[in-house]
Motif scaffolding. Structure first.
Motif, PDB file in Angstrom:
ATOM      1  N   ALA C 584       0.820  -1.208   0.000  1.00  0.00           N
ATOM      2  CA  ALA C 584       0.000   0.000   0.000  1.00  0.00           C
ATOM      3  C   ALA C 584       0.858   1.263   0.000  1.00  0.00           C
ATOM      4  CB  ALA C 584      -0.900  -0.012   1.230  1.00  0.00           C
ATOM      5  N   GLU C 585       0.278   2.315  -0.529  1.00  0.00           N
ATOM      6  CA  GLU C 585       0.971   3.603  -0.543  1.00  0.00           C
ATOM      7  C   GLU C 585      -0.045   4.683  -0.179  1.00  0.00           C
ATOM      8  OE1 GLU C 585       3.902   6.042  -3.524  1.00  0.00           O
ATOM      9  OE2 GLU C 585       3.070   4.146  -4.196  1.00  0.00           O
ATOM     10  N   ILE C 586       0.389   5.631   0.630  1.00  0.00           N
ATOM     11  CA  ILE C 586      -0.535   6.671   1.075  1.00  0.00           C
ATOM     12  C   ILE C 586      -0.204   7.988   0.351  1.00  0.00           C
ATOM     13  CG2 ILE C 586      -1.331   8.029   3.061  1.00  0.00           C
ATOM     14  CD1 ILE C 586      -0.694   5.568   4.809  1.00  0.00           C
ATOM     15  N   GLU C 589      -0.290  13.924   0.604  1.00  0.00           N
ATOM     16  CA  GLU C 589      -0.857  15.250   0.392  1.00  0.00           C
ATOM     17  C   GLU C 589      -2.321  15.309   0.828  1.00  0.00           C
ATOM     18  OE1 GLU C 589      -0.296  17.899  -3.474  1.00  0.00           O
ATOM     19  OE2 GLU C 589       1.450  17.001  -2.516  1.00  0.00           O
ATOM     20  N   HIS C 590      -3.044  14.211   0.581  1.00  0.00           N
ATOM     21  CA  HIS C 590      -4.464  14.199   0.903  1.00  0.00           C
ATOM     22  C   HIS C 590      -4.799  13.463   2.189  1.00  0.00           C
ATOM     23  CE1 HIS C 590      -4.500  15.104  -3.474  1.00  0.00           C
ATOM     24  NE2 HIS C 590      -5.370  16.027  -3.050  1.00  0.00           N
ATOM     25  N   CYS C 591      -3.791  12.940   2.857  1.00  0.00           N
ATOM     26  CA  CYS C 591      -4.023  12.207   4.111  1.00  0.00           C
ATOM     27  C   CYS C 591      -4.459  13.180   5.197  1.00  0.00           C
ATOM     28  CB  CYS C 591      -2.751  11.475   4.546  1.00  0.00           C
ATOM     29  SG  CYS C 591      -2.865  10.691   6.158  1.00  0.00           S
ATOM     30  N   SER C 592      -5.575  12.824   5.892  1.00  0.00           N
ATOM     31  CA  SER C 592      -6.084  13.732   6.923  1.00  0.00           C
ATOM     32  C   SER C 592      -5.437  13.453   8.275  1.00  0.00           C
ATOM     33  CB  SER C 592      -7.599  13.574   7.041  1.00  0.00           C
ATOM     34  OG  SER C 592      -7.887  12.290   7.530  1.00  0.00           O
ATOM     35  N   GLY C 626      -4.415  -4.981   1.924  1.00  0.00           N
ATOM     36  CA  GLY C 626      -5.514  -4.119   1.467  1.00  0.00           C
ATOM     37  C   GLY C 626      -6.436  -3.622   2.563  1.00  0.00           C
ATOM     38  N   THR C 627      -6.187  -4.035   3.803  1.00  0.00           N
ATOM     39  CA  THR C 627      -7.076  -3.609   4.892  1.00  0.00           C
ATOM     40  C   THR C 627      -7.158  -2.081   4.984  1.00  0.00           C
ATOM     41  OG1 THR C 627      -6.445  -5.589   6.088  1.00  0.00           O
ATOM     42  CG2 THR C 627      -7.532  -3.868   7.376  1.00  0.00           C
ATOM     43  N   CYS C 628      -6.001  -1.418   4.914  1.00  0.00           N
ATOM     44  CA  CYS C 628      -5.975   0.038   5.050  1.00  0.00           C
ATOM     45  C   CYS C 628      -6.654   0.715   3.855  1.00  0.00           C
ATOM     46  CB  CYS C 628      -4.540   0.528   5.198  1.00  0.00           C
ATOM     47  SG  CYS C 628      -3.471   0.077   3.812  1.00  0.00           S
ATOM     48  N   VAL C 629      -6.489   0.092   2.677  1.00  0.00           N
ATOM     49  CA  VAL C 629      -7.090   0.668   1.467  1.00  0.00           C
ATOM     50  C   VAL C 629      -8.598   0.774   1.658  1.00  0.00           C
ATOM     51  CG1 VAL C 629      -7.408   0.403  -1.016  1.00  0.00           C
ATOM     52  CG2 VAL C 629      -5.262  -0.320   0.053  1.00  0.00           C
ATOM     53  N   ALA C 630      -9.175  -0.307   2.170  1.00  0.00           N
ATOM     54  CA  ALA C 630     -10.620  -0.324   2.374  1.00  0.00           C
ATOM     55  C   ALA C 630     -11.015   0.583   3.535  1.00  0.00           C
ATOM     56  CB  ALA C 630     -11.084  -1.743   2.645  1.00  0.00           C
ATOM     57  N   ALA C 631     -10.140   0.709   4.535  1.00  0.00           N
ATOM     58  CA  ALA C 631     -10.509   1.449   5.756  1.00  0.00           C
ATOM     59  C   ALA C 631     -10.385   2.957   5.611  1.00  0.00           C
ATOM     60  CB  ALA C 631      -9.631   0.966   6.913  1.00  0.00           C
ATOM     61  N   CYS C 632      -9.564   3.428   4.717  1.00  0.00           N
ATOM     62  CA  CYS C 632      -9.274   4.866   4.635  1.00  0.00           C
ATOM     63  C   CYS C 632     -10.528   5.673   4.288  1.00  0.00           C
ATOM     64  CB  CYS C 632      -8.187   5.115   3.591  1.00  0.00           C
ATOM     65  SG  CYS C 632      -7.830   6.872   3.396  1.00  0.00           S
ATOM     66  N   PRO C 633     -10.982   6.544   5.184  1.00  0.00           N
ATOM     67  CA  PRO C 633     -12.206   7.299   4.920  1.00  0.00           C
ATOM     68  C   PRO C 633     -12.007   8.345   3.806  1.00  0.00           C
ATOM     69  CG  PRO C 633     -11.271   7.941   7.031  1.00  0.00           C
ATOM     70  CD  PRO C 633     -10.415   6.829   6.516  1.00  0.00           C
ATOM     71  N   VAL C 636      -7.459   7.669   0.190  1.00  0.00           N
ATOM     72  CA  VAL C 636      -6.191   8.138  -0.374  1.00  0.00           C
ATOM     73  C   VAL C 636      -5.096   7.076  -0.267  1.00  0.00           C
ATOM     74  CG1 VAL C 636      -6.696  10.566   0.007  1.00  0.00           C
ATOM     75  CG2 VAL C 636      -5.492   9.266   1.780  1.00  0.00           C
ATOM     76  N   ILE C 637      -5.488   5.836   0.121  1.00  0.00           N
ATOM     77  CA  ILE C 637      -4.496   4.762   0.138  1.00  0.00           C
ATOM     78  C   ILE C 637      -4.722   3.891  -1.099  1.00  0.00           C
ATOM     79  CG2 ILE C 637      -3.414   2.912   1.475  1.00  0.00           C
ATOM     80  CD1 ILE C 637      -4.580   4.041   3.974  1.00  0.00           C
ATOM     81  N   THR C 638      -3.665   3.626  -1.812  1.00  0.00           N
ATOM     82  CA  THR C 638      -3.749   2.790  -3.002  1.00  0.00           C
ATOM     83  C   THR C 638      -2.948   1.526  -2.753  1.00  0.00           C
ATOM     84  OG1 THR C 638      -3.632   4.837  -4.230  1.00  0.00           O
ATOM     85  CG2 THR C 638      -3.469   2.810  -5.505  1.00  0.00           C
ATOM     86  N   GLY C 639      -3.505   0.402  -3.143  1.00  0.00           N
ATOM     87  CA  GLY C 639      -2.760  -0.840  -3.067  1.00  0.00           C
ATOM     88  C   GLY C 639      -2.130  -1.075  -4.420  1.00  0.00           C
ATOM     89  N   ALA C 640      -0.802  -1.123  -4.455  1.00  0.00           N
ATOM     90  CA  ALA C 640      -0.143  -1.375  -5.730  1.00  0.00           C
ATOM     91  C   ALA C 640      -0.610  -2.712  -6.272  1.00  0.00           C
ATOM     92  CB  ALA C 640       1.370  -1.374  -5.540  1.00  0.00           C
ATOM     93  N   HIS C 641      -0.896  -2.786  -7.548  1.00  0.00           N
ATOM     94  CA  HIS C 641      -1.367  -3.982  -8.233  1.00  0.00           C
ATOM     95  C   HIS C 641      -2.828  -4.291  -7.884  1.00  0.00           C
ATOM     96  CE1 HIS C 641       0.248  -6.700 -11.136  1.00  0.00           C
ATOM     97  NE2 HIS C 641      -0.184  -7.780 -10.522  1.00  0.00           N
ATOM     98  N   TYR C 642      -3.409  -3.529  -6.992  1.00  0.00           N
ATOM     99  CA  TYR C 642      -4.831  -3.688  -6.672  1.00  0.00           C
ATOM    100  C   TYR C 642      -5.485  -2.311  -6.616  1.00  0.00           C
ATOM    101  CZ  TYR C 642      -3.947  -8.574  -5.916  1.00  0.00           C
ATOM    102  OH  TYR C 642      -3.616  -9.876  -6.123  1.00  0.00           O
ATOM    103  N   SER C 643      -5.182  -1.484  -7.595  1.00  0.00           N
ATOM    104  CA  SER C 643      -5.735  -0.134  -7.604  1.00  0.00           C
ATOM    105  C   SER C 643      -7.225  -0.193  -7.931  1.00  0.00           C
ATOM    106  CB  SER C 643      -5.012   0.729  -8.639  1.00  0.00           C
ATOM    107  OG  SER C 643      -5.381   0.302  -9.936  1.00  0.00           O
TER     108      SER C 643
END
Lengths: 189, 322, 671
Positions: C584-586, C589-592, C626-633, C636-643
């Motif tokens: 995952a990558e955050i 810039e847009h992270c709250s 991918g847990t964080c990707v789904a959790a981010c309100p 702004v988190i992208t899972g590489a290869h699972y965008s």
């Protein structure tokens, strides 16, 4: 033999007529059933051998054997079977098939069942006295003498045998249910 | 009491209890009263078919039993109690199989519909009377009701087959112990009885004397070996076979068994201080009075626990894992 | 995206796929999917010719994306990524469609349906792959130290292989001594060599090896990290004995007044003291105090061991120690437990005195066991004149364990031999099938036949002490059907031995969870591949050896232990491991800075950067779950290869109407 002719194998007839019967395909021929059976020593074939015979399509031999009739319904085989085969229920199925196909030679046992059921269907209750007299008159008149003098007499004296059958109130309802069930089971239970 | 909030059950006596096993019916009702739970006889119940109906035609057999379940449910009862093991297993199995096998369930209900009835598997919990006494009433409440402990009466608790098999879950399928504890609570001495869950011969008495009398002989032999004064049973078929055929066994095998066969409810009633007549003592063919005369007012002197031989190897604990 | 040039390859997998899926039709249909440059089918895509086909097309047709529709990616994703890489294409521009496990195998009876499903899966892959981006793997160094969990013969073998190769090993063993079940045995089949004689030298080597740190009486509490870089937390339970001072002289347990049944080493057949060393050859030689039984911990009195200890080594106040160890790889060799024979009431174990379990019997025939190797009834004095050995107790039985425990036939034969040799008693083996499938095993069976051991084919129905007549009195009666005769038999004997099967450790599931691996329905650890990779697991860096992976005998256990060590050595000698770039990558810039992802991450891979008030993923720790990707309100988190694009395109692709020609579909879309 029947399998090649496209007819349903005997084994599948037995399986289909028994709730949970599909477990029969898993039989390992271990003999736990035959070893457990209280009347196993007096059977023509042990239950294990009956299952091998079913698998070999030996329908005539299976349905004319005394094995299912000598089952005492103690369920030891069923609870001990390592493949969880409902053996007691399969024995019920074999009895039922033997009667339907007229292939049974255990008249004494099946007549006892039939006499018993006759009372249940007419009265909704079992009737021990009637059962004993009617059944023994037909099969074993000598036993009638015993009934009258020995055990039967003792039971009568102790007030443990009724001379008239009891009848349930709504026998029509019961008969309607049983008739419908018989209809459904004739179409392959 | 942990059972129904009101401690009441639908009561299914079954055909045997109406006549041959009337002693069981009488004693069941009186101990229920003594222990404060209600047995409400199911209106217009019919025969469970014993093992005979299942031999002839299974579907009508299930329908026959299901009528009783449907009647119980329609009376609004959640639990039905059967003192007869054969009735119990037929009711239990029919409810269970209707739940496990959709095809059977559909056909049985189609048959019930012809009598304007319906039954949904699981709606009625099927219980054996021993199960109710042991688990709903509980040993403590039974103990509180004991007025005349049966000191020095040696009993062989005989469960037979159908109270534990097929797997009903209420006690061990091979070596049940609930009635053993119950008898101890009543003050009786429980003898080891390895054949306690073996078959009494069932309907084989009608089919093959050779098979049936041998099965009965084994049980009487085993109980006698362990010096039991009486066999205590939970099933009218077991009682009938062991009691009424005892004479035939003696004649055939040259034995001299004189083993009275009592229902567990009769034994309970006696320990509760009831008169023998109140629990229908005297209906048995092998007279129970000599055995009951052995009861003493003082508990038996416990034999001193033998110190384990030093060379003996430890026995495994009886606790079961998993 | 429109400029991508996709190559599609449909594999026949011999008959495996082509027998059910119409591979030609799928290839032909896929040719019309958007961006597809070439669509082929081939008999075995994983063969070198199949791979060369891909490489050739990349070079000559200038493919920018590759889709192979074949088996599971577990099997061959790596293969085809390699083919792409060799041809100069970034391996992550490849996508695999599983049309074997997901289509042909599961829909074998519905060829048409399977073909339609294969088309949909291929379409999904084609739609997805055009959104792929090139990714680079990350290399991290491997910590050369290995942890071996379990000090039985599997763990011992693995540890010695690694240590002898020059690498450090940390061995963790739950019991006070290493040795495992093998240390309880007397003889080993089929050669009948003495178990202790072959095991104790190896135990000694483990204890003395400069490269091995042995942590006995210890358990793993937590595991963090990833292949090459694990941190394992181990609790070393307090022995209450200062090992630096203890000489193992034995005075303490001689003086200890408390005797308890030893349920572990003596399998319940013998006793030990409250302070004890499990057996004379134990490694290490130090005793432990069993706090549950020791009088001092109940009453504060006694202290006999302390008073008599010549070196003042007893420390009642000693506490557990919890230590973190950094290791690169882990070998789990946690062994088995014996099936509890009390669960089969018809065999009477626990109720009938002279019914024994196989482990009890092993201890009985062992020269160092409770009877000094004499075969005796429970009274400790009477030698049996007849012995029944019951096979398959708790094995091959759906009520308990469906599997065959693999060793019971052979050890039952060994028992029969020992009984004959030492007592001359009549011996009966009750069996369902005799299974002797290894070197020298069948010959051993024949030897037993020659020795006059009796074999009855029939699973025993019950063991009872209820005699039917005078011939049976005072005996245990075996009731069974002799299936070769077809008759019920009752055979009176003096002693019964239950050949109880092997079961997973009761806490195997929890241990597996700690190390991130799973158990099969039977409860044994699942290997990476049942045939070709029985030592590795689905988690990189975690290996399995011995019975914890499935029932097996000593030779197979030793082989697997050595095999697992060899796999680990392979990783260590590479020096570094490549980590999948799927993580995952955050978008900082847009992270709250809400920190929801920090708490959700199961690998603690997300740090909160206080000064910037944003979260950041540690790429070495992230597993790409991918847990964080789904959790981010704020999404702004992208899972590489699972965008988002990749997954949505894949869904669009799978929902295509496979029964319309693709061109018609395109027209509809254009309308």
């Amino acid at each position: 033999m029947t399998a090649q002719n496209g007819r349903r194998r005997f084994k599948h007839e037995v399986i289909d007529a028994t709730p949970g019967g599909e477990q029969l395909t898993l039989c390992l021929q271990c003999g736990t059933c035959g070893g457990s059976c209280p009347s196993g020593a007096d059977m023509d074939h042990t239950p294990r051998r009956i299952f091998a015979m079913i698998d070999a399509d030996m329908k005539d031999e299976v349905l004319s054997s005394n094995t299912p009739w000598f089952c005492v319904s103690c369920y030891y085989c069923s609870v001990r079977c390592p493949q969880e085969i409902p053996i007691t229920d399969l024995m019920y199925t074999l009895k039922q098939m033997a009667i339907r196909e007229g292939r049974y030679e255990q008249r004494r046992a099946s007549d006892f069942s039939e006499t018993f059921i006759g009372y249940v269907e007419s009265y909704g209750r079992a009737f021990e006295m009637g059962l004993a007299t009617r059944y023994h008159l037909f099969h074993n008149p000598m036993k009638m003498v015993g009934m009258a003098t020995g055990m039967g007499l003792s039971l009568l004296q102790k007030g443990r045998m009724s001379l008239t059958p009891e009848r349930i109130n709504n026998i029509e309802q019961l008969q309607a249910i049983l008739n419908k069930a018989k209809q459904l089971s004739a179409g392959g239970a | 009491m942990t059972a129904n909030a009101n401690g009441s059950y639908a009561y299914y006596p079954g055909c045997s209890l109406t006549k041959n096993a009337a002693a069981y019916d009488v004693s069941s009702r009186v101990i229920a009263r003594a222990l404060g739970f209600e047995l409400n006889e199911l209106t217009d119940w019919n025969c469970c078919g014993a093992s005979e109906y299942f031999s002839l035609n299974q579907l009508p057999a299930y329908a026959l039993v299901a009528r009783n379940l449907a009647l119980t449910a329609s009376e609004g009862a959640k639990q039905v109690v059967a003192p007869c093991s054969l009735c119990y297993v037929n009711l239990y199995k029919t409810d269970k199989y209707m739940g496990d096998h959709a095809d059977l369930n559909e056909k049985v209900n189609a048959a019930l519909a012809a009598g304007k009835l319906a039954y949904r598997a699981g709606d009625v919990k099927v219980r054996h009377l021993l199960d109710v006494v042991v688990n709903d009433v509980g040993f403590d409440n039974v103990a509180a009701a004991v007025k005349k402990p049966l000191y020095n009466l040696r009993v062989a608790p005989y469960y037979g087959c159908l109270i534990v098999r097929p797997r009903t879950g209420f006690d061990d399928v091979e070596y049940p112990t609930t009635m053993d504890h119950l008898m101890e609570v009543l003050g009786a001495t429980v003898v080891d009885f390895p054949l306690k869950a073996e078959c009494c011969g069932g309907h084989m008495t009608q089919i093959s004397d050779d098979v049936a009398l041998e099965l009965i002989r084994r049980l009487l032999h085993n109980a006698t070996e362990y010096e039991a004064d009486a066999i205590v049973t939970v099933c009218p078929m077991c009682q009938l076979n062991l009691d009424a055929y005892q004479d035939q066994v003696n004649r055939r095998f040259g034995t001299r068994f004189k083993m009275p066969i009592l229902y567990f409810t009769q034994v309970m009633g006696l320990a509760f201080g009831m008169e023998p007549k109140a629990v229908a003592i005297g209906k048995e063919i092998v007279d129970a009075r000599p055995a009951l005369a052995k009861v003493t007012a003082e508990p038996p002197v416990q034999p001193k626990k033998k110190r384990r031989d030093k060379s003996a190897l430890p026995m495994p604990s009886t606790e079961r894992e998993g | 995206m429109a400029e991508e040039r996709v190559g599609v390859y449909i594999c026949h997998c011999g008959h495996n796929i082509a027998g059910t899926v119409d591979v030609e039709a799928v290839a032909e249909w896929a040719a019309d999917l958007p961006n597809v440059e070439v669509s082929r089918h081939y008999e075995f895509m994983c063969s070198s010719l199949g791979q060369e086909l891909v490489e050739e097309d990349i070079k000559t047709l200038g493919l920018t994306r590759v889709v192979v529709a074949a088996c599971s990616p577990h099997m061959h994703e790596r293969t085809f990524r390699g083919a792409c890489e060799r041809a100069g294409l970034n391996p992550y521009l490849f996508e695999m469609a599983n049309i074997r496990e997901h289509a042909s195998w599961v829909h074998a009876v519905d060829k048409e349906g399977a073909t339609e499903k294969a088309k949909a899966l291929v379409s999904a892959a084609v739609h997805r792959v055009v959104h792929h981006t090139p990714l680079e793997t990350m290399k991290v160094p491997v910590e050369p130290t290995t942890m071996v969990v379990g000090g039985g013969i599997a763990g011992i073998q693995a540890a010695l292989e690694l240590a002898d190769a020059g690498y450090k090993v940390i061995m963790v063993e739950r019991e006070p001594s290493i040795g495992g079940h093998m240390a309880q045995l007397d003889k080993t089949f089929p050669t009948l060599d003495c178990s202790a004689c072959i095991l104790t030298p190896k135990m000694f080597d483990v204890g003395a090896h400069p490269n091995i740190t042995m942590l006995t009486y210890s358990e793993v509490e937590a595991v963090e990290g990833y292949v090459g870089n694990f941190v394992v937390t181990v609790r070393q339970k307090a022995r209450k004995v200062i090992t630096d001072k203890c000489t193992g002289c034995g005075t303490c347990w001689e003086k200890c007044p408390i005797r308890v049944v030893d349920d572990v080493y003596e399998a319940g057949l013998g006793y030990r003291k409250a302070i004890y060393r499990p057996f004379p050859q134990a490694v290490p030689k130090y005793p432990v105090i069993d706090v549950e039984s020791c009088t001092y911990y109940k009453t504060g009195k006694c202290r006999a061991c302390q008073m008599f200890c010549p070196t003042e080594a007893i420390d009642f106040d000693q506490q557990d120690e919890v230590v973190d160890y950094k290791v690169g790889n882990v070998i789990l060799a946690t062994g088995y437990e014996q099936f509890d024979a009390r669960r089969i009431p018809e065999y009477g174990y626990g109720r009938l005195a002279n019914v024994f379990t196989s482990l009890e019997f092993e201890r009985m025939v062992n020269a160092t066991g409770p009877t000094g190797g004499k075969i005796m009834l429970r009274d400790g004095v009477t030698e049996p004149e007849s012995v029944a050995i019951i096979h398959c107790v708790g094995s091959r039985d759906r009520r308990y364990n469906q599997y065959c425990s693999a060793v019971c036939c052979m050890y039952s034969l060994k028992f029969a031999h020992l009984v004959k040799e030492r007592t001359g008693a009549e011996v009966y083996n009750f069996y369902m099938d005799i299974r002797t499938p290894a070197k020298g095993y069948e010959e051993f069976y024949h030897r037993l036949l020659e020795e006059g051991v009796r074999f009855v084919r029939g699973r025993v129905a019950k063991v009872t002490d209820a005699a039917r007549g005078p011939g049976e009195e005072g005996k245990l009666i075996i009731q069974c059907e002799d299936t070769l005769i077809g008759k019920q038999r009752r055979i009176p004997v003096d002693m019964v031995v239950l050949s109880a099967g092997m079961e997973p450790r009761h806490d195997a599931e929890e241990i597996g969870h700690l190390f991130g691996i799973s158990c099969s329905v039977d409860g044994f650890f699942i290997e990476r591949h049942p045939k070709l990779d029985p030592m590795a697991t689905m988690t990189d860096g975690i290996y399995v050896a011995g019975v914890c992976q499935g029932p097996k005998d000593i030779p197979a256990t030793v082989a697997q232990g050595a095999g697992a060590a060899a796999r680990v050595l392979g990783v260590i000698s590479q020096g570094e491991v490549a980590l999948e770039p799927i993580r995952a990558e955050i978008d900082e810039e847009h992270c709250s800075g809400c920190r929801i992802c920090n708490t959700m991450c199961p690998y603690s891979a997300i740090d909160y950067i206080e000064e910037l008030q944003v979260s950041r993923v540690n790429p070495a720790l992230c597993k790409g779950c991918g847990t964080c990707v789904a959790a981010c309100p704020s999404q702004v988190i992208t899972g590489a290869h699972y965008s988002y694009d990749q997954v949505m395109a894949q869904i669009d692709g799978i929902l295509i109407d496979v029964n319309r020609p693709v061109t018609a579909e395109a027209e509809v879309a254009a309308d």
